[in-house]
Design a protein around this motif. Structure first.
Motif, PDB file in Angstrom:
ATOM      1  N   GLN A 143      12.298 -10.644  -6.578  1.00 41.99           N
ATOM      2  CA  GLN A 143      11.870  -9.553  -5.719  1.00 41.99           C
ATOM      3  C   GLN A 143      11.717 -10.035  -4.286  1.00 41.99           C
ATOM      4  O   GLN A 143      11.479 -11.219  -4.032  1.00 41.99           O
ATOM      5  CB  GLN A 143      10.567  -8.927  -6.201  1.00 41.99           C
ATOM      6  N   LEU A 144      11.903  -9.112  -3.372  1.00 48.20           N
ATOM      7  CA  LEU A 144      11.587  -9.332  -1.976  1.00 48.20           C
ATOM      8  C   LEU A 144      10.296  -8.582  -1.697  1.00 48.20           C
ATOM      9  O   LEU A 144      10.164  -7.410  -2.052  1.00 48.20           O
ATOM     10  CB  LEU A 144      12.707  -8.806  -1.074  1.00 48.20           C
ATOM     11  N   ALA A 145       9.342  -9.281  -1.101  1.00 49.53           N
ATOM     12  CA  ALA A 145       8.046  -8.661  -0.844  1.00 49.53           C
ATOM     13  C   ALA A 145       7.562  -9.019   0.549  1.00 49.53           C
ATOM     14  O   ALA A 145       7.984 -10.016   1.144  1.00 49.53           O
ATOM     15  CB  ALA A 145       7.020  -9.116  -1.888  1.00 49.53           C
ATOM     16  N   ARG A 146       6.669  -8.201   1.047  1.00 50.09           N
ATOM     17  CA  ARG A 146       6.063  -8.448   2.348  1.00 50.09           C
ATOM     18  C   ARG A 146       4.959  -9.483   2.192  1.00 50.09           C
ATOM     19  O   ARG A 146       4.218  -9.480   1.205  1.00 50.09           O
ATOM     20  CB  ARG A 146       5.490  -7.152   2.909  1.00 50.09           C
ATOM     21  N   GLY A 184       9.956 -14.270   8.594  1.00 54.97           N
ATOM     22  CA  GLY A 184       9.923 -12.936   9.180  1.00 54.97           C
ATOM     23  C   GLY A 184       8.922 -12.008   8.541  1.00 54.97           C
ATOM     24  O   GLY A 184       9.056 -10.786   8.635  1.00 54.97           O
ATOM     25  N   GLY A 185       7.921 -12.586   7.876  1.00 55.31           N
ATOM     26  CA  GLY A 185       6.908 -11.755   7.226  1.00 55.31           C
ATOM     27  C   GLY A 185       7.271 -11.307   5.822  1.00 55.31           C
ATOM     28  O   GLY A 185       6.556 -10.493   5.234  1.00 55.31           O
ATOM     29  N   TYR A 186       8.375 -11.852   5.253  1.00 56.50           N
ATOM     30  CA  TYR A 186       8.809 -11.490   3.907  1.00 56.50           C
ATOM     31  C   TYR A 186       9.116 -12.756   3.111  1.00 56.50           C
ATOM     32  O   TYR A 186       9.474 -13.796   3.677  1.00 56.50           O
ATOM     33  CB  TYR A 186      10.055 -10.598   3.960  1.00 56.50           C
TER      34      TYR A 186
END
Length: 273
Positions: free
Chosen positions: A260-263, A238-240
């Motif tokens: 971490q969650l990142a784009r 989903g782009g992350y």
């Protein structure tokens, strides 16, 4: 005073408010590195937490892009216990909220027992046989002023992406220390957890990846000397993507972990918060 200490320096203004300056030297892409921002806000909580000055668990949500310049951190202590203090911090610039933090602090020297883990430190060549910043792609160096503050030596086995040959395994690892020789401490581990290039480089996705949320757990006070840092990911959807990090000290102890969650990366010239 070291570059890192200047980078997180704060002046107390009363009522839990602290003021400082986010330096140009910590820029990456169009903004300021997310690990430095977490340490900046984390420093304010350290000052507000009384005897519990060491970060134990720190979670930050990045709400808007931070830029070099004046910044304010508003802190609130939610609970003071016998061994832990919990508080919140909000980093603001020009009246706009950039980062919101919820964290627990303690005294790492008072923690009992050794770090017991089934994890293993990464096996790498010694620092002198690894790849230094001077070998990084020119466009990467131009977009990341903070690299001048790091002595970063990447494992040759995980830098195929720099030659256009990413392994697609989603792993980057290397040796880390601050360029001016300052030894790591608990606050600087908040920076170290976000110091390596985005792990998506190794998936063949160049470009900076804006951080959405970053949580760091500090396990113990690090020994002096080189740190070994591993970044890895297993999922991009989903782009992350998630990025897990482990930080090992010179004594072979796991001193910090993060997720971490990142784009997913954009093109060069965009920021990684």
């Amino acid at each position: 005073m070291s570059e890192f200490d200047r980078g997180i320096a704060l002046t107390a203004r009363g009522g839990g408010r602290y003021e400082g300056e986010l330096g140009e030297g910590w820029r990456i892409g169009g903004g300021v590195n997310g690990g430095l921002l977490l340490a900046f806000a984390g420093h304010a909580l350290s000052l507000a937490a009384g005897p519990h000055r060491d970060p134990v668990s720190v979670s930050g949500y990045y709400l808007s892009a931070s830029v070099p310049g004046p910044a304010t951190v508003d802190t609130e202590i939610v609970r003071r216990g016998g061994s832990l203090t919990t508080g919140t911090a909000v980093l603001l610039q020009d009246g706009e909220e950039r980062l919101r933090v919820l964290a627990t602090y303690g005294d790492l020297d008072a923690f009992e027992g050794e770090v017991r883990t089934t994890a293993q430190p990464p096996v790498m060549p010694p620092p002198e046989q690894c790849i230094g910043v001077e070998h990084a792609p020119k466009e990467m160096i131009a977009e990341a002023a903070l690299l001048e503050r790091f002595d970063l030596r990447l494992d040759p086995a995980t830098v195929g992406w720099a030659l256009g040959q990413p392994s697609k395994e989603g792993r980057i690892q290397g040796w880390f220390r601050l360029a001016d020789g300052r030894d790591a401490d608990p606050l600087s581990l908040l920076l170290v957890a976000d110091a390596l290039p985005p792990v998506t480089f190794d998936l063949g996705l160049p470009g900076w990846a804006p951080t959405v949320e970053l949580t760091v757990h500090v396990r113990c006070r690090p020994a002096a000397g080189w740190l070994r840092v591993v970044h890895a990911t297993r999922n991009l959807a989903g782009g992350y993507f998630e990025e897990d990090a482990e930080v090992w000290d010179a004594d072979g102890r796991l001193v910090a972990q993060s997720r971490q969650l990142a784009r997913a990366p954009r093109q060069w010239g965009t920021r990684r918060s």
